[in-house]
Design a protein around this motif. Structure first.
Motif, PDB file in Angstrom:
ATOM      1  N   ARG A   1       0.837  -1.206   0.000  1.00 21.99           N
ATOM      2  CA  ARG A   1       0.000   0.000   0.000  1.00 21.99           C
ATOM      3  C   ARG A   1       0.872   1.256   0.000  1.00 21.99           C
ATOM      4  NH1 ARG A   1      -3.727  -3.314   2.842  1.00 21.99           N
ATOM      5  NH2 ARG A   1      -2.588  -3.053   4.812  1.00 21.99           N
ATOM      6  N   HIS A   2       1.976   1.222   0.722  1.00 25.10           N
ATOM      7  CA  HIS A   2       2.895   2.362   0.729  1.00 25.10           C
ATOM      8  C   HIS A   2       3.443   2.615  -0.671  1.00 25.10           C
ATOM      9  CE1 HIS A   2       7.058   3.944   0.913  1.00 25.10           C
ATOM     10  NE2 HIS A   2       6.537   4.794   1.790  1.00 25.10           N
ATOM     11  N   THR A   3       3.878   1.546  -1.332  1.00 28.08           N
ATOM     12  CA  THR A   3       4.416   1.695  -2.684  1.00 28.08           C
ATOM     13  C   THR A   3       3.362   2.222  -3.641  1.00 28.08           C
ATOM     14  OG1 THR A   3       5.971  -0.122  -2.288  1.00 28.08           O
ATOM     15  CG2 THR A   3       5.514   0.461  -4.586  1.00 28.08           C
ATOM     16  N   GLN A   4       2.134   1.739  -3.500  1.00 29.79           N
ATOM     17  CA  GLN A   4       1.056   2.193  -4.387  1.00 29.79           C
ATOM     18  C   GLN A   4       0.784   3.682  -4.202  1.00 29.79           C
ATOM     19  OE1 GLN A   4      -2.755   0.413  -3.579  1.00 29.79           O
ATOM     20  NE2 GLN A   4      -3.672   1.125  -5.508  1.00 29.79           N
ATOM     21  N   LEU A   5       0.718   4.131  -2.943  1.00 28.11           N
ATOM     22  CA  LEU A   5       0.462   5.544  -2.686  1.00 28.11           C
ATOM     23  C   LEU A   5       1.605   6.422  -3.206  1.00 28.11           C
ATOM     24  CD1 LEU A   5      -1.006   5.395   0.942  1.00 28.11           C
ATOM     25  CD2 LEU A   5      -2.243   5.934  -1.155  1.00 28.11           C
ATOM     26  N   VAL A   6       2.845   5.996  -2.982  1.00 25.36           N
ATOM     27  CA  VAL A   6       3.984   6.786  -3.453  1.00 25.36           C
ATOM     28  C   VAL A   6       4.004   6.838  -4.981  1.00 25.36           C
ATOM     29  CG1 VAL A   6       6.505   6.889  -3.539  1.00 25.36           C
ATOM     30  CG2 VAL A   6       5.354   6.382  -1.386  1.00 25.36           C
ATOM     31  N   ASP A   7       3.715   5.708  -5.623  1.00 22.66           N
ATOM     32  CA  ASP A   7       3.698   5.685  -7.092  1.00 22.66           C
ATOM     33  C   ASP A   7       2.615   6.608  -7.641  1.00 22.66           C
ATOM     34  OD1 ASP A   7       5.773   3.921  -7.085  1.00 22.66           O
ATOM     35  OD2 ASP A   7       4.553   2.131  -7.469  1.00 22.66           O
ATOM     36  N   GLN A   8       1.447   6.635  -6.999  1.00 21.33           N
ATOM     37  CA  GLN A   8       0.376   7.533  -7.443  1.00 21.33           C
ATOM     38  C   GLN A   8       0.801   8.990  -7.292  1.00 21.33           C
ATOM     39  OE1 GLN A   8      -3.021   6.378  -5.095  1.00 21.33           O
ATOM     40  NE2 GLN A   8      -3.540   4.640  -6.414  1.00 21.33           N
ATOM     41  N   ALA A   9       1.423   9.299  -6.157  1.00 24.82           N
ATOM     42  CA  ALA A   9       1.878  10.674  -5.930  1.00 24.82           C
ATOM     43  C   ALA A   9       2.941  11.063  -6.948  1.00 24.82           C
ATOM     44  CB  ALA A   9       2.410  10.828  -4.509  1.00 24.82           C
ATOM     45  N   ARG A  10       3.856  10.129  -7.238  1.00 22.27           N
ATOM     46  CA  ARG A  10       4.911  10.449  -8.195  1.00 22.27           C
ATOM     47  C   ARG A  10       4.348  10.629  -9.599  1.00 22.27           C
ATOM     48  NH1 ARG A  10      10.120  12.513  -7.991  1.00 22.27           N
ATOM     49  NH2 ARG A  10      10.236  13.090 -10.168  1.00 22.27           N
ATOM     50  N   ALA A  11       3.337   9.833  -9.947  1.00 21.38           N
ATOM     51  CA  ALA A  11       2.722   9.986 -11.270  1.00 21.38           C
ATOM     52  C   ALA A  11       2.080  11.361 -11.414  1.00 21.38           C
ATOM     53  CB  ALA A  11       1.690   8.881 -11.492  1.00 21.38           C
ATOM     54  N   ALA A  12       1.393  11.820 -10.355  1.00 20.79           N
ATOM     55  CA  ALA A  12       0.788  13.157 -10.407  1.00 20.79           C
ATOM     56  C   ALA A  12       1.863  14.230 -10.485  1.00 20.79           C
ATOM     57  CB  ALA A  12      -0.096  13.373  -9.179  1.00 20.79           C
ATOM     58  N   LEU A  13       2.955  14.045  -9.727  1.00 23.51           N
ATOM     59  CA  LEU A  13       4.046  15.013  -9.778  1.00 23.51           C
ATOM     60  C   LEU A  13       4.681  15.042 -11.163  1.00 23.51           C
ATOM     61  CD1 LEU A  13       6.069  16.944  -8.351  1.00 23.51           C
ATOM     62  CD2 LEU A  13       7.432  14.921  -7.827  1.00 23.51           C
ATOM     63  N   ASP A  14       4.940  13.876 -11.731  1.00 25.99           N
ATOM     64  CA  ASP A  14       5.557  13.823 -13.061  1.00 25.99           C
ATOM     65  C   ASP A  14       4.674  14.483 -14.108  1.00 25.99           C
ATOM     66  OD1 ASP A  14       7.736  12.538 -12.032  1.00 25.99           O
ATOM     67  OD2 ASP A  14       7.086  10.523 -12.598  1.00 25.99           O
ATOM     68  N   ARG A  15       3.358  14.316 -13.977  1.00 25.38           N
ATOM     69  CA  ARG A  15       2.440  14.965 -14.923  1.00 25.38           C
ATOM     70  C   ARG A  15       2.539  16.479 -14.826  1.00 25.38           C
ATOM     71  NH1 ARG A  15      -2.398  13.740 -12.627  1.00 25.38           N
ATOM     72  NH2 ARG A  15      -2.196  15.721 -11.531  1.00 25.38           N
ATOM     73  N   ASP A  16       2.533  16.988 -13.594  1.00 24.23           N
ATOM     74  CA  ASP A  16       2.633  18.442 -13.417  1.00 24.23           C
ATOM     75  C   ASP A  16       3.995  18.964 -13.851  1.00 24.23           C
ATOM     76  OD1 ASP A  16       0.081  18.423 -12.432  1.00 24.23           O
ATOM     77  OD2 ASP A  16       0.668  18.534 -10.320  1.00 24.23           O
ATOM     78  N   LEU A  17       5.052  18.210 -13.540  1.00 28.69           N
ATOM     79  CA  LEU A  17       6.391  18.646 -13.939  1.00 28.69           C
ATOM     80  C   LEU A  17       6.527  18.676 -15.456  1.00 28.69           C
ATOM     81  CD1 LEU A  17       8.675  16.794 -11.353  1.00 28.69           C
ATOM     82  CD2 LEU A  17       8.038  19.207 -11.379  1.00 28.69           C
TER      83      LEU A  17
END
Length: 658
Positions: free
Chosen positions: A356-372
């Protein structure tokens, strides 16, 4: 003479190009409707709001803010428009108070382009209302007047629009709310108000970049928090279309005067990109922000990018922190039962928590990468379009450089980036004229490693950075409007100062020795005293004949070596009193070298904006407190652009003296 209106009172308008300034004390949505001679609004096309901020002769802000500036050109209004109503709406969605009775009474002022206030109105008597028609501009026999209205609506914007006869008023109000929600998602909260004892040094917005509806932000502050309330890059700057936040002197009225008001017509609608395919972000456009000129639009856009990067990075870091705290909590709960500490159940619980930790971090990183990715695409469009004052030394715009006729809004003093994406650089724009001196730190304190163990090399880099900053300041000012002096007591900076000396842009040879140091400091100190006396005496034109009225910059190298106690006192005086009268200080120094003075020099260091000759993460934004890595504006190796620019500055100065 300013007309202070009361409810129902009107006043003639002597100018066609106007600015409507709003100060509400809490974020509000500013909108406007245009109506015919019968007071009827022509549907959604007659409403300017954050989702559609531009109408012919009218432009409003794109998001809620405590302070707004609306641009109006009555001469550009269509003939069918006879009334312009200015609306203030409290944003919904739990983003603030839901009635005007719970906040300070909004203040609205109509001003000319030069900042002269023509009429003002404080909207009093509100209680449960969530929307209000503050005032209206109306046409009578080919002349325009302003009337204080103050009509509130407890039902909010939908009720207000219905009262103005708009069909589908509720649908339009929903459209406005969606636009406001999108704008709020792009912004970050303003810093909390500072207390009187929170520090006394000067921005927004290094950088430090605000959005069009926010006050011009200040540059980022030294890591650890701002030293005083934000600007104005600027700051703020820094900063945008909304000017510096009004301030109220003790016992006096609020000063709504703008330090730099352009006299050009209100801007045309900002450029728009072709519609993006469904599901894909819109293509970025340079200058896609509000402002009275392309320069101001780009300034606002840069600060918007700065805020967006701060916001999206803060969201990512918060999500990662949440994922980690949730994992720890789940592990604690799973292992609190002794039966789960051994065997398959414990292993399964640990694996599930980590998954669950990995899933949440991956989701956050995907949103960050999209904005970046979106911000990177915007940066790639904006950077080539920047004028020289905002452009890096490697920008081709310098190859077509010409000495400007006007002082720009701001100047670039470097770049900022965050560790999540070091390649995405945001220009660090600081408003002009400078409100603080600059300190180029030649010391090794705070360096993350021993890369620059050679103190001599770091000092040389610091002087190179100082010369690059001085050259840029010279380049962005009109000929003869900026004068540079140099103090080099031991002559150790001769090589770094060579470009300034060879091109002849210095006021004189760099001062050396105790006599030279005393002479330069005495002349600049006397200058500050003269200007202060003239200003305080109400006779700024009574300065001596031949007095140089240009901005003055003093580059000080190798402090405190070669400076006696009297010279140190004069430097402190120039740092404190000089900026207000156009005398600016640029110190190249290692604070540890002056440790013998103890706390005596602490006010000096605090009064200067600290920059470094190498990358360093010592600046913090005023919103979420990120430690931003500052990159100095270095000239590309082997490039002659700096000397070519200085040669043009020197030539223009000589031509102006003939």
């Amino acid at each position: 003479m300013t007309a202070e209106l009361v409810r129902g009172q009107n006043h003639p308008l002597s100018e066609a190009r106007l600015e409507i300034r709003i100060s509400a004390g809490t974020p509000v949505v500013a909108a406007a409707t245009t109506a015919d001679e019968n007071g009827k609004v022509r549907g959604a096309d007659g409403v300017a709001h954050p989702g559609a901020p531009v109408l012919p002769g009218l432009e409003v802000s794109r998001q809620p803010a405590a302070d707004h500036r609306l641009a109006v050109d009555l001469g550009a209004m269509p003939e069918a428009v006879h009334r312009v109503s200015v609306l203030l709406v409290l944003p919904g969605g739990g983003h603030g108070p839901n009635r005007f009775g719970a906040v300070a009474a909004p203040f609205v002022a109509v001003t000319g382009l030069d900042g002269t206030e023509l009429a003002s109105y404080t909207v009093t008597g509100l209680d449960a209302e969530a929307a209000v028609i503050a005032l209206e501009l109306y046409r009578r026999q080919d002349a325009w007047k302003v009337r204080a209205v103050g009509q509130g609506y407890a039902g909010g914007l939908a009720e207000l629009l219905s009262d103005q006869g708009l069909p589908q008023a509720h649908h339009l109000a929903g459209t406005v709310e969606e636009a406001v929600a999108r704008a709020l998602a792009r912004s970050v909260s303003a810093p909390p108000p500072r207390t009187a004892d929170a520090g006394r040094s000067r921005q927004p917005a290094a950088p430090v970049p605000g959005t069009p509806a926010q006050p011009a932000p200040q540059p980022p502050y030294p890591a650890g928090g701002p030293q005083q309330p934000p600007y104005p890059g600027a700051g703020g700057a820094p900063y945008p279309a909304a000017g510096p936040r009004p301030t109220a002197p003790a016992g006096g009225p609020i000063d709504y005067s703008h330090p730099r008001r352009q006299t050009t017509a209100p801007p045309p609608p900002p450029p728009t990109a072709p519609p993006a395919p469904p599901g894909r972000p819109a293509q970025p456009v340079a200058g896609d922000a509000t402002g009275w000129s392309m320069e101001e639009r780009l300034y606002n856009q840069v600060w918007g990018m700065f805020e967006d990067l701060a916001r999206t990075t803060a969201a990512y870091r918060s999500a990662v922190d949440f994922a980690e705290s949730r994992r720890e909590k789940e592990l604690d709960q799973a292992l609190s039962d002794p039966r789960n500490r051994m065997g398959g159940q414990g292993d399964a619980a640990r694996q599930a928590a980590h998954a669950r930790h990995t899933q949440l971090v991956d989701q956050a990183r995907a949103a960050l990468d999209r904005d970046l990715a979106q911000l990177t695409a915007e940066s790639e469009v904006v950077e080539p379009a920047l004028p020289p004052a905002y452009a890096g030394w490697d920008n081709p715009v310098w190859h077509g450089y010409r000495v400007p006729m006007e002082i720009p809004m701001a100047v670039r003093l470097g770049d900022l980036h965050l560790p999540e994406n070091p390649s995405l650089r945001i220009p660090m724009l600081v408003r002009l004229p400078l409100e603080r001196g600059l300190w180029i730190d030649s010391g090794r304190s705070g360096m993350p490693d021993e890369t620059f163990a050679d103190a001599g090399r770091l000092r040389r880099l610091a002087m190179d950075a100082a010369v690059a900053h001085a050259a840029r300041l010279l380049a962005v000012h009109p000929a003869g409007e900026f004068t540079v002096h140099g103090i080099d007591p031991a002559g150790s900076a001769a090589q770094a100062l060579a470009p300034l000396v060879r091109t002849g842009v210095l006021a004189g040879p760099p001062a050396a020795g105790a006599v030279g140091v005393t002479d330069v400091l005495s002349r600049l100190t006397q200058r500050v005293d003269l200007v202060q006396m003239a200003v305080r005496g109400g006779a700024p034109d009574a300065l001596p004949p031949g007095f140089d009225t240009s901005e003055q910059l003093l580059i000080v190298n190798d402090f405190p070596h070669g400076f006696d106690d009297r010279a140190v006192t004069r430097l402190r005086y120039l740092a404190d009193e000089g900026p207000a009268v156009g005398v600016h200080l640029m110190m190249v120094a290692d604070r540890e070298d002056a440790a013998a003075y103890g706390p005596l020099l602490d006010p000096l260091w605090r009064s200067l904006l600290r920059l470094t000759p190498v990358a360093d993460d010592h600046l913090a934004d005023p919103w979420v407190g990120h430690a931003w890595t500052y990159e100095p504006p270095l000239v590309p190796p082997g490039s002659q652009v700096l000397e070519q620019v200085l040669a043009q500055v020197a030539r223009a100065r000589r031509d102006g003296q003939r």
